[in-house]
Each structure stands twice: as structure tokens, then as C-alpha cells.
Write a protein that holds these residues in place. Sequence first.
Motif, PDB file in Angstrom:
ATOM      1  N   GLY A 201     -12.327  -2.849   3.197  1.00 55.89           N
ATOM      2  CA  GLY A 201     -11.877  -3.269   1.877  1.00 55.89           C
ATOM      3  C   GLY A 201     -11.164  -4.598   1.905  1.00 55.89           C
ATOM      4  O   GLY A 201     -10.325  -4.857   2.767  1.00 55.89           O
ATOM      5  N   HIS A 202     -11.506  -5.461   0.944  1.00 55.37           N
ATOM      6  CA  HIS A 202     -10.837  -6.755   0.790  1.00 55.37           C
ATOM      7  C   HIS A 202      -9.939  -6.710  -0.441  1.00 55.37           C
ATOM      8  O   HIS A 202     -10.376  -6.321  -1.518  1.00 55.37           O
ATOM      9  N   SER A 203      -8.684  -7.105  -0.271  1.00 60.27           N
ATOM     10  CA  SER A 203      -7.757  -7.242  -1.389  1.00 60.27           C
ATOM     11  C   SER A 203      -7.690  -5.949  -2.216  1.00 60.27           C
ATOM     12  O   SER A 203      -7.275  -4.916  -1.710  1.00 60.27           O
ATOM     13  N   THR A 232      -5.233  -7.722   2.216  1.00 57.50           N
ATOM     14  CA  THR A 232      -4.814  -6.746   1.221  1.00 57.50           C
ATOM     15  C   THR A 232      -3.330  -6.460   1.331  1.00 57.50           C
ATOM     16  O   THR A 232      -2.599  -7.111   2.090  1.00 57.50           O
ATOM     17  N   SER A 233      -2.856  -5.480   0.562  1.00 62.99           N
ATOM     18  CA  SER A 233      -1.443  -5.172   0.496  1.00 62.99           C
ATOM     19  C   SER A 233      -1.256  -3.692   0.197  1.00 62.99           C
ATOM     20  O   SER A 233      -2.065  -3.079  -0.503  1.00 62.99           O
ATOM     21  N   SER A 234      -0.166  -3.132   0.716  1.00 62.42           N
ATOM     22  CA  SER A 234       0.167  -1.741   0.407  1.00 62.42           C
ATOM     23  C   SER A 234       1.231  -1.645  -0.680  1.00 62.42           C
ATOM     24  O   SER A 234       1.620  -0.549  -1.076  1.00 62.42           O
ATOM     25  N   GLY A 235       1.702  -2.795  -1.195  1.00 62.42           N
ATOM     26  CA  GLY A 235       2.680  -2.768  -2.266  1.00 62.42           C
ATOM     27  C   GLY A 235       3.529  -4.026  -2.316  1.00 62.42           C
ATOM     28  O   GLY A 235       3.344  -4.965  -1.536  1.00 62.42           O
ATOM     29  N   THR A 350      -2.488 -12.529  -1.485  1.00 59.95           N
ATOM     30  CA  THR A 350      -1.887 -11.435  -0.721  1.00 59.95           C
ATOM     31  C   THR A 350      -1.485 -12.016   0.629  1.00 59.95           C
ATOM     32  O   THR A 350      -2.260 -11.966   1.590  1.00 59.95           O
ATOM     33  N   PRO A 351      -0.301 -12.593   0.700  1.00 59.85           N
ATOM     34  CA  PRO A 351       0.120 -13.310   1.916  1.00 59.85           C
ATOM     35  C   PRO A 351       0.017 -12.454   3.166  1.00 59.85           C
ATOM     36  O   PRO A 351       0.080 -11.216   3.109  1.00 59.85           O
ATOM     37  N   SER A 352      -0.139 -13.133   4.302  1.00 53.83           N
ATOM     38  CA  SER A 352      -0.324 -12.425   5.567  1.00 53.83           C
ATOM     39  C   SER A 352       0.858 -11.518   5.894  1.00 53.83           C
ATOM     40  O   SER A 352       0.717 -10.559   6.663  1.00 53.83           O
ATOM     41  N   SER A 353       2.019 -11.791   5.321  1.00 57.91           N
ATOM     42  CA  SER A 353       3.168 -10.906   5.548  1.00 57.91           C
ATOM     43  C   SER A 353       2.893  -9.495   5.039  1.00 57.91           C
ATOM     44  O   SER A 353       3.444  -8.519   5.574  1.00 57.91           O
ATOM     45  N   HIS A 354       2.018  -9.363   4.046  1.00 59.05           N
ATOM     46  CA  HIS A 354       1.662  -8.033   3.544  1.00 59.05           C
ATOM     47  C   HIS A 354       0.787  -7.295   4.556  1.00 59.05           C
ATOM     48  O   HIS A 354       0.891  -6.072   4.696  1.00 59.05           O
ATOM     49  N   SER A 355      -0.077  -8.031   5.250  1.00 56.08           N
ATOM     50  CA  SER A 355      -0.861  -7.412   6.317  1.00 56.08           C
ATOM     51  C   SER A 355       0.037  -7.017   7.482  1.00 56.08           C
ATOM     52  O   SER A 355      -0.155  -5.969   8.109  1.00 56.08           O
ATOM     53  N   GLU A 356       1.017  -7.852   7.770  1.00 56.88           N
ATOM     54  CA  GLU A 356       1.964  -7.521   8.829  1.00 56.88           C
ATOM     55  C   GLU A 356       2.756  -6.265   8.476  1.00 56.88           C
ATOM     56  O   GLU A 356       3.068  -5.440   9.352  1.00 56.88           O
ATOM     57  N   ALA A 357       3.066  -6.083   7.190  1.00 59.82           N
ATOM     58  CA  ALA A 357       3.783  -4.880   6.760  1.00 59.82           C
ATOM     59  C   ALA A 357       2.926  -3.634   6.965  1.00 59.82           C
ATOM     60  O   ALA A 357       3.427  -2.570   7.345  1.00 59.82           O
TER      61      ALA A 357
END
Length: 404
Positions: A201-203, A232-235, A350-357
Amino acid sequence: MSETSAGDVVTTAAVAAAGWRRAGVAGAAIGVIAAGAAAGVAVERLTVGRGMRKKARLALDASGPYGSLRGLPGRAVADDGTELYYEVDETEPDAGKGRAGASAPAGSGSRRRRLFGRKDPAAVTVVFSHGYCLGQDSWHFQRAALRGLVRTVHWDQRSHGRSERGRAQAQGVPVGIDQLGRDLKAVIDAAAPEGPLVLVGHSMGGMTIMALADRYPELIRDRVAAVAFVGTSSGKLGEVNFGLPVAGVNAVRRVLPGVLKALGSQAELVERGRRATADLFAGLIKRYSFGSRDVDPAVARFAERLIESTPIDVVAEFYPAFTEHDKSGALPAFSTLPVLILAGDKDLVTPSSHSEAIADRLPDAELVIVPDAGHLVMLEHPETVTDRLADLLVRIGAVPAETR
């Protein structure tokens, strides 16, 4: 000589913002974005005439192969009756190696038995879910690379691409990420009712997978062999600044939902405006889709076509769902699976910090941050995304290692 003078370029941002200011306070915030986009296309407008730009767009539309891949069509029915369009690319007749476990790495036998539970498992199906304002064709490069090697399903989210406009939304029901998770379940039931699954899944598509896990954890436990989250992001998407200064982003957050709703109610007028200001929108799309300067013009134009094809009322309809999205609690459902988390280091959406989270919640996952990449990383750096995805499929035995 260019048809656009230096004076025209200097005033483009002011004119764009002034048009929005007629809408009141909301217009000031949108004017910030409009002015930025106008500045972003200034050099092009100084050096390339309008007629030449139009001819270039037409030439790219005619020559680009992107989005031309088609598979066996099908339709799933969502729980509100909405018809969801999907296509299946089957494996080649001699691609038996692509069956789960047929060419898995040494030492993975116990994993195969645990995941697939029978001696001769059904072929793995890779299900691709696309992002906001896109469509299944946004996976063009990955689809081309995997074609014939593994069974794939590509679908259009409700109100996007060839899928039907959401019936519940036509009755005034807000769309939410939870609904998209149920939609994905309907597609899986129709297109891949048995056998192991790999979910990509993308975004918004990644959020859709999280919503699926939240609602159907048993499906993840019993059938999902691996997962890939791309950009993508979880929130906490309400905290994204989109590369704007603090004052600008705060204004945008306050008024953008209302502005989009107002624009959605005047869809026909707005669509005419989008066509009339194609260069401005092209600048916006390029800024928020890509991170590098040397993007293939045909790929950039393909991204424009995908995004332009999403009606403004659909854009408005979906936007509120992202600020409400929070599926961090669903991530543990993937903790025992091979997981790929990939993002561009210059993603403003969806900044890379969201993927890091997400990776913090899934410490065994593979985290890949792609340099000089924006939100549409699978189009901007297709080889990187495809290679990492292929590695994931090799790890679970879905494709033989030599196919890389």
C-alpha cells in the motif's frame, strides 16, 4: 521570444492569490500555496511559450507507455453496494516457481508450513492499494516488473479510477479510512478468496491495509505472508506542515477543509478552472509528488494525469479522513510478518518520520529511506522500490531468487 514576459511571471503569484482572496480568510491560506506553485513554474514560463507547453503535454500523453498495462477485469461489491474495479495479472503457465515455497530460500520450510499450512499451497497473490487522488496505474513500474512472475491484483479505491463513486457518500455519509479497509476486504474476497497474500500500500493505500488489520485481524494472521508500506502513515497527519512556514500551515489547517468543501459544491466551475490553470497545478503536483529535480518529464506528466483525473468533489470528500486517521494500534497485527517500510526523504505529504514511527512499532521490519525522493517514490525511483519489493517476495518464497 517566450509568450510570457518577466513582468507576467512576477505578477503570477499575486494574481493567483488574489483570486482566492475573494473567498475571504480561507483564500489567504490557499494563496500561500498558489503563490508557491506559481514561483515554482516561473522559470518554465519565462523560457517556454504557452503553445509549446501545450504541445509538449500532448506529445507526452501520446508517447508515454505509463498506465497502459491491463489485466483481467473484475468488480467487487463493498458493504454499501459500491462497485470496486480491480484487475488481475495471472502468472505465466510455466511460472510454477512463483508458487509459494517452490523456490524459497534454504531453511525457510518451517515458515512456509506455518504461513501456508498445506503441502501444495495456492499461488501467492500480491494486492496493490494506491494512494489519495491516484489509481491502480500508479504502480505501473512494479506491475510491469512482476508481470508473469507472481499473481497480482490492482484495484481502484472507491470514487477513484474506474471504481464507482461511493454510494454512501452520495447519501451524505463521510468517507473514512475504516470504510476503505472494508473495501479492501471485499476486493480480496472477490479477487483472491484463498491462498496467501502480500499486501502493498502507498500512502492512503497503506492506511487502508492498517484499517483492514484493525477490522479483520484474523485475515492478517491466517493469510497474509508479508506487507509493504510505501510513503504512508499510521496517524498524526494533522501535524504535517507540507513544507510551509508555521504561519502558513496553521492557516491552511484551519481553513482547508472548509475551502475544499466549498470547492466540491462547485465542481463543474472548479474543474474548468483547473484546466485553465494547468501550468499552476502542474507546479503544485511536481512540488508535492517528487523530491528530485531530474524527474523524467513523461513520468511527471503521467502523475499530473492521474491526479487531474480525480474530481474536486472527491478530493474534498476524502481529505477530512486523513486528520482523523489513527491506526497505530493496528500495527502489532503485522509484528510476526516480514514487513517493508519505504519512504522518500523529501516527502512533504507523508514525511519519512511517519515511516520511522511505523518502524518503531515494528522493530523487525526493514526500513528504507530513499534519497532525493518525494511522495510518489514508486514512480520517481521505480528501480529502488521494485528491488526492495522483489527482495520481500523472495524472502517468503513467492518468486525465485534468480528472477531479480
